[in-house]
Design a protein around this motif. Structure first.
Motif, PDB file in Angstrom:
ATOM      1  N   ALA A   1       0.860  -1.059   0.063  1.00  0.00           N
ATOM      2  CA  ALA A   1      -0.009   0.105   0.125  1.00  0.00           C
ATOM      3  C   ALA A   1       0.852   1.170  -0.102  1.00  0.00           C
ATOM      4  CB  ALA A   1      -0.750  -0.285   1.163  1.00  0.00           C
ATOM      5  N   ARG A   2       2.036   1.187   0.839  1.00  0.00           N
ATOM      6  CA  ARG A   2       2.644   2.564   0.704  1.00  0.00           C
ATOM      7  C   ARG A   2       3.554   2.630  -0.440  1.00  0.00           C
ATOM      8  NH1 ARG A   2       1.393   1.099   5.514  1.00  0.00           N
ATOM      9  NH2 ARG A   2       1.439   2.483   7.283  1.00  0.00           N
ATOM     10  N   LEU A   3       3.832   1.509  -1.196  1.00  0.00           N
ATOM     11  CA  LEU A   3       4.739   1.636  -2.545  1.00  0.00           C
ATOM     12  C   LEU A   3       3.641   2.162  -3.342  1.00  0.00           C
ATOM     13  CD1 LEU A   3       6.911   0.774  -4.178  1.00  0.00           C
ATOM     14  CD2 LEU A   3       5.815  -1.305  -4.746  1.00  0.00           C
ATOM     15  N   ASP A   4       2.324   1.802  -3.690  1.00  0.00           N
ATOM     16  CA  ASP A   4       1.547   2.539  -4.603  1.00  0.00           C
ATOM     17  C   ASP A   4       1.346   3.805  -4.341  1.00  0.00           C
ATOM     18  OD1 ASP A   4       1.098   0.035  -5.520  1.00  0.00           O
ATOM     19  OD2 ASP A   4      -0.841  -0.394  -4.358  1.00  0.00           O
ATOM     20  N   PHE A   5       1.275   4.453  -3.214  1.00  0.00           N
ATOM     21  CA  PHE A   5       0.953   5.686  -2.515  1.00  0.00           C
ATOM     22  C   PHE A   5       2.166   6.369  -3.190  1.00  0.00           C
ATOM     23  CE2 PHE A   5       1.931   9.078   0.314  1.00  0.00           C
ATOM     24  CZ  PHE A   5       0.754  10.015  -0.105  1.00  0.00           C
ATOM     25  N   GLN A   6       3.618   6.071  -2.754  1.00  0.00           N
ATOM     26  CA  GLN A   6       4.726   6.720  -3.223  1.00  0.00           C
ATOM     27  C   GLN A   6       4.930   6.740  -4.644  1.00  0.00           C
ATOM     28  OE1 GLN A   6       8.227   4.831  -1.285  1.00  0.00           O
ATOM     29  NE2 GLN A   6       7.357   5.112   0.589  1.00  0.00           N
ATOM     30  N   ASN A   7       4.450   5.980  -5.326  1.00  0.00           N
ATOM     31  CA  ASN A   7       4.706   6.068  -6.801  1.00  0.00           C
ATOM     32  C   ASN A   7       3.741   7.130  -7.370  1.00  0.00           C
ATOM     33  OD1 ASN A   7       5.317   5.391  -9.527  1.00  0.00           O
ATOM     34  ND2 ASN A   7       3.550   4.001  -9.648  1.00  0.00           N
ATOM     35  N   VAL A   8       2.692   7.400  -6.724  1.00  0.00           N
ATOM     36  CA  VAL A   8       1.500   8.537  -7.245  1.00  0.00           C
ATOM     37  C   VAL A   8       2.387   9.771  -6.826  1.00  0.00           C
ATOM     38  CG1 VAL A   8      -0.393   9.535  -6.817  1.00  0.00           C
ATOM     39  CG2 VAL A   8      -0.447   7.373  -7.194  1.00  0.00           C
ATOM     40  N   VAL A   9       2.977   9.846  -5.453  1.00  0.00           N
ATOM     41  CA  VAL A   9       3.129  11.109  -5.044  1.00  0.00           C
ATOM     42  C   VAL A   9       4.524  11.454  -5.379  1.00  0.00           C
ATOM     43  CG1 VAL A   9       3.932  12.291  -2.734  1.00  0.00           C
ATOM     44  CG2 VAL A   9       1.922  10.856  -3.016  1.00  0.00           C
ATOM     45  N   ASP A  10       5.618  10.817  -5.498  1.00  0.00           N
ATOM     46  CA  ASP A  10       6.913  11.391  -6.139  1.00  0.00           C
ATOM     47  C   ASP A  10       7.464  10.945  -7.148  1.00  0.00           C
ATOM     48  OD1 ASP A  10       8.109   8.774  -5.450  1.00  0.00           O
ATOM     49  OD2 ASP A  10       8.466   9.283  -3.310  1.00  0.00           O
ATOM     50  N   HIS A  11       6.805   9.789  -7.929  1.00  0.00           N
ATOM     51  CA  HIS A  11       7.489   9.373  -9.009  1.00  0.00           C
ATOM     52  C   HIS A  11       8.806   9.064  -9.141  1.00  0.00           C
ATOM     53  CE1 HIS A  11       3.329  11.130 -10.537  1.00  0.00           C
ATOM     54  NE2 HIS A  11       3.791  12.075  -9.910  1.00  0.00           N
ATOM     55  N   GLU A  12       9.202   8.423  -8.168  1.00  0.00           N
ATOM     56  CA  GLU A  12      10.506   8.026  -8.001  1.00  0.00           C
ATOM     57  C   GLU A  12      10.735   6.440  -8.362  1.00  0.00           C
ATOM     58  OE1 GLU A  12      12.133   8.994  -4.308  1.00  0.00           O
ATOM     59  OE2 GLU A  12      12.097  11.117  -4.574  1.00  0.00           O
ATOM     60  N   LEU A  13       9.618   6.012  -8.604  1.00  0.00           N
ATOM     61  CA  LEU A  13       9.775   4.357  -8.801  1.00  0.00           C
ATOM     62  C   LEU A  13      10.706   3.790 -10.054  1.00  0.00           C
ATOM     63  CD1 LEU A  13       8.766   1.646  -7.782  1.00  0.00           C
ATOM     64  CD2 LEU A  13       6.824   1.836  -9.300  1.00  0.00           C
TER      65      LEU A  13
ATOM     66  N   ALA B   1       7.356  -9.694 -15.017  1.00  0.00           N
ATOM     67  CA  ALA B   1       6.307  -8.666 -14.688  1.00  0.00           C
ATOM     68  C   ALA B   1       5.008  -9.235 -14.511  1.00  0.00           C
ATOM     69  CB  ALA B   1       6.481  -7.707 -15.797  1.00  0.00           C
ATOM     70  N   ARG B   2       4.208  -8.230 -13.785  1.00  0.00           N
ATOM     71  CA  ARG B   2       2.779  -8.815 -13.528  1.00  0.00           C
ATOM     72  C   ARG B   2       2.128  -8.925 -14.941  1.00  0.00           C
ATOM     73  NH1 ARG B   2      -0.823 -10.068 -10.070  1.00  0.00           N
ATOM     74  NH2 ARG B   2      -2.935  -9.272  -9.724  1.00  0.00           N
ATOM     75  N   ALA B   3       1.108  -9.466 -14.947  1.00  0.00           N
ATOM     76  CA  ALA B   3       0.249  -9.624 -16.172  1.00  0.00           C
ATOM     77  C   ALA B   3      -0.785  -8.363 -16.259  1.00  0.00           C
ATOM     78  CB  ALA B   3      -0.712 -10.907 -16.192  1.00  0.00           C
ATOM     79  N   GLY B   4      -1.138  -7.891 -17.383  1.00  0.00           N
ATOM     80  CA  GLY B   4      -2.070  -6.748 -17.622  1.00  0.00           C
ATOM     81  C   GLY B   4      -1.499  -5.497 -17.532  1.00  0.00           C
TER      82      GLY B   4
ATOM     83  N   ASP C   1       1.413  -0.899 -13.498  1.00  0.00           N
ATOM     84  CA  ASP C   1       2.136   0.128 -13.682  1.00  0.00           C
ATOM     85  C   ASP C   1       3.704  -0.369 -13.774  1.00  0.00           C
ATOM     86  OD1 ASP C   1       0.642   2.589 -13.560  1.00  0.00           O
ATOM     87  OD2 ASP C   1       0.550   2.454 -11.538  1.00  0.00           O
ATOM     88  N   ILE C   2       4.207  -1.428 -12.710  1.00  0.00           N
ATOM     89  CA  ILE C   2       5.464  -1.723 -12.740  1.00  0.00           C
ATOM     90  C   ILE C   2       5.675  -2.585 -14.042  1.00  0.00           C
ATOM     91  CG2 ILE C   2       6.997  -3.552 -11.660  1.00  0.00           C
ATOM     92  CD1 ILE C   2       5.970  -2.398  -8.996  1.00  0.00           C
ATOM     93  N   GLY C   3       4.776  -3.285 -14.458  1.00  0.00           N
ATOM     94  CA  GLY C   3       5.053  -3.917 -15.716  1.00  0.00           C
ATOM     95  C   GLY C   3       5.358  -2.886 -16.902  1.00  0.00           C
ATOM     96  N   GLY C   4       4.570  -2.061 -16.937  1.00  0.00           N
ATOM     97  CA  GLY C   4       4.782  -0.990 -17.821  1.00  0.00           C
ATOM     98  C   GLY C   4       6.199  -0.381 -17.758  1.00  0.00           C
ATOM     99  N   LEU C   5       6.539   0.051 -16.606  1.00  0.00           N
ATOM    100  CA  LEU C   5       7.976   0.486 -16.254  1.00  0.00           C
ATOM    101  C   LEU C   5       8.931  -0.379 -16.642  1.00  0.00           C
ATOM    102  CD1 LEU C   5       7.613   1.999 -12.707  1.00  0.00           C
ATOM    103  CD2 LEU C   5       8.131   3.294 -14.961  1.00  0.00           C
ATOM    104  N   ALA C   6       8.844  -1.725 -16.531  1.00  0.00           N
ATOM    105  CA  ALA C   6       9.652  -2.816 -16.863  1.00  0.00           C
ATOM    106  C   ALA C   6      10.097  -2.654 -18.284  1.00  0.00           C
ATOM    107  CB  ALA C   6       9.365  -4.160 -16.408  1.00  0.00           C
ATOM    108  N   ILE C   7       8.885  -2.662 -19.115  1.00  0.00           N
ATOM    109  CA  ILE C   7       9.083  -2.611 -20.598  1.00  0.00           C
ATOM    110  C   ILE C   7       9.632  -1.363 -21.165  1.00  0.00           C
ATOM    111  CG2 ILE C   7       7.612  -2.712 -22.835  1.00  0.00           C
ATOM    112  CD1 ILE C   7       6.158  -4.934 -21.645  1.00  0.00           C
ATOM    113  N   ALA C   8       9.069  -0.053 -20.677  1.00  0.00           N
ATOM    114  CA  ALA C   8       9.149   1.066 -21.156  1.00  0.00           C
ATOM    115  C   ALA C   8      10.544   1.593 -20.780  1.00  0.00           C
ATOM    116  CB  ALA C   8       8.191   1.964 -20.855  1.00  0.00           C
ATOM    117  N   ASP C   9      11.058   1.587 -19.610  1.00  0.00           N
ATOM    118  CA  ASP C   9      12.008   2.232 -18.903  1.00  0.00           C
ATOM    119  C   ASP C   9      13.109   1.390 -18.424  1.00  0.00           C
ATOM    120  OD1 ASP C   9      10.977   4.922 -18.857  1.00  0.00           O
ATOM    121  OD2 ASP C   9       9.616   4.147 -17.319  1.00  0.00           O
ATOM    122  N   LEU C  10      13.079   0.101 -18.386  1.00  0.00           N
ATOM    123  CA  LEU C  10      14.167  -0.659 -17.457  1.00  0.00           C
ATOM    124  C   LEU C  10      14.784  -1.729 -18.668  1.00  0.00           C
ATOM    125  CD1 LEU C  10      12.589  -1.679 -14.253  1.00  0.00           C
ATOM    126  CD2 LEU C  10      13.854   0.315 -14.896  1.00  0.00           C
TER     127      LEU C  10
END
Length: 458
Positions: free
Chosen positions: A257-269, A294-297, A300-309
């Motif tokens: 839950a805290r990870l989801d919040f931090q991703n929205v607030v500081d965009h540092e993921l 990466a998670r199916a569907g 956010d993290i799946g998208g990051l893995a493909i697009a940014d990592l």
């Protein structure tokens, strides 16, 4: 009649094509930027010629047309900054820096059309630009750094994690040094494939939270798991490295839950995940590959893995309308519209019929034909030459992985006891996940990054 979210862009274009609007506005505009906020409401930023001074009646006419076309989606805001107004410079810079050309924009004709989407989440899937992996592609090509490869499926239950594990074991048994990372934080499972359920070890979710608080006092290298079971890797195979998602205990949901919040607030993921991969590479070097599960569907993290990592992606799909509806959007994202090149990709036809099943030939052909059409439309630029449909190395040529009964349910790639029966079970399971279909996937991964598919060493 009310319009829907997906119709808003079309309605705006229709508005500017109306004679009373086009004759005045369109002929005097340099660009039209459509700003769509987090609710879907539309605002416009219009850049116009300096000698054009719209009158109040002109603005009213445009607003009336937009209101009629967009209905409730019109945000009732047309922004027409004049000249070099100092107070607006920072905001203008944000708009110009973040907007992207619209799909229908013709860069040879004025006015130019731009889109600026204001998101809270899913930015990795919807942003037109692509990020950058922790190290450049040239270092991968030169063999100085490992290739980072994301394993992704639009639907769950199609064998994505099994394919990753099979590829990792196949390559490690042939002398490649491989690390795997479990990014499926909502449904972690990689560690339970290799270790008993009672193994507790910090993982990705802990890194993402602890690093922010403890920084260098929380070293990743002490939490990298080693897999060196001889039955898996042979006598001379390389040890596999694993970073689990984390221990699913009483605190796991609070961490998530805290990870989801931090991703929205500081965009540092994205930067934090890049640092995780850098630490993994530094602690485990030399590595040939890092595989990300990466998670199916459209997570956010799946998208990051493909697009940014990643330097490439392995995408799993089945011959179904649901699967292709999702894969089409993924393939479009892999084209990375504003990047210099598409992200290299390997397509897997998952859960395909076995050799003895009726209809196998027809399904394989249908999947291959659909793949060619989808890549031709969504992956290649209009000016590119699409490879021949029979090119075995083309991204649209699928690796076929048949559905195997031995891989249904939980997969335990460790000795659960010391009995001869257990040793035989594990040995037979290893034969299945290193059989020809999975070897074909591992071989294609090697070819994708110019690596040699070594002969079996153990």
């Amino acid at each position: 009649m009310a319009i829907s979210f997906s119709e808003t862009f079309t309605k705006i274009r229709e508005c500017f094509q109306e004679p009373e609007i086009s004759s005045l506005w369109t002929e005097n505009l340099q660009s039209i930027t459509i700003i769509r906020d987090v609710y879907g409401a539309i605002r416009l930023y219009l850049e116009h010629d300096n000698n054009f001074i719209p009158q109040k009646a002109d603005i009213t006419t445009l607003e009336t047309s937009l209101s009629q076309k967009l209905g409730s989606y019109y945000g009732k805001d047309i922004w027409l900054p004049q000249g070099e107004q100092d107070g607006y410079k920072p905001l203008i810079k944000v708009i110009i820096d973040q907007r992207v050309p619209a799909e229908w924009d013709d860069d040879t004709v004025a006015p130019r059309w731009y889109i600026l989407e204001r998101h809270i989440a899913k930015k990795a899937w919807t942003d037109k630009d692509a990020g950058s992996p922790p190290w450049e592609q040239k270092f991968v090509d030169q063999g100085h750094k490992p290739a980072i490869l994301t394993f992704f499926s639009f639907k769950g239950g199609v064998g994505r994690t099994t394919g990753l594990v099979a590829s990792a074991i196949t390559l490690a048994s042939r002398g490649h040094r491989v690390a795997i990372v479990d990014l499926d934080l909502e449904a972690p499972g990689l560690s339970t494939i290799f270790f008993p359920d009672d193994v507790e070890n910090p993982g990705v979710i802990d890194y993402l939270l602890e690093k922010k608080i403890q920084q260098n006092n929380w070293p990743l290298k002490t939490h990298i798991l080693s897999i060196n079971e001889q039955t898996l890797l042979g006598d001379r195979g390389e040890t596999l490295r694993l970073i689990s998602a984390g221990t699913v205990d009483n605190n796991y949901l609070e961490k998530l839950a805290r990870l989801d919040f931090q991703n929205v607030v500081d965009h540092e993921l994205p930067d934090t995940l890049r640092n995780l991969l850098r630490e993994l590479e530094s602690a485990s070097k030399p590595l040939d590959f890092i595989f990300l599960d990466a998670r199916a569907g459209f997570h956010d993290i799946g998208g990051l893995a493909i697009a940014d990592l990643s330097h490439g992606a392995v995408i799993f799909g089945t011959q179904s309308r649901q699967s292709w509806a999702g894969l089409t959007n993924v393939i479009r994202r892999l084209a990375r519209p504003l990047a210099q090149e598409q992200l290299p990709v390997i397509l897997v036809h998952a859960m395909a019929p076995t050799l003895r099943e009726a209809g196998r030939v027809e399904e394989l052909k249908a999947f291959a034909d659909k793949a060619y059409q989808t890549f031709q439309t969504n992956y290649y630029d209009d000016n590119e030459i699409v490879p021949n449909i029979h090119d075995s190395d083309a991204p649209f040529t699928p690796v076929v992985l048949p559905l195997q009964d031995d891989l249904r349910g939980d997969i335990a790639l460790f000795l659960r006891d010391e009995s001869p029966e257990e040793a035989s079970r594990l040995s037979e399971l290893v034969k299945v996940i290193t059989s020809d279909p999975y070897q074909g996937l591992a071989m294609k991964i090697c070819r994708l990054f110019g690596r040699e598919f070594h002969k079996k060493m153990g």
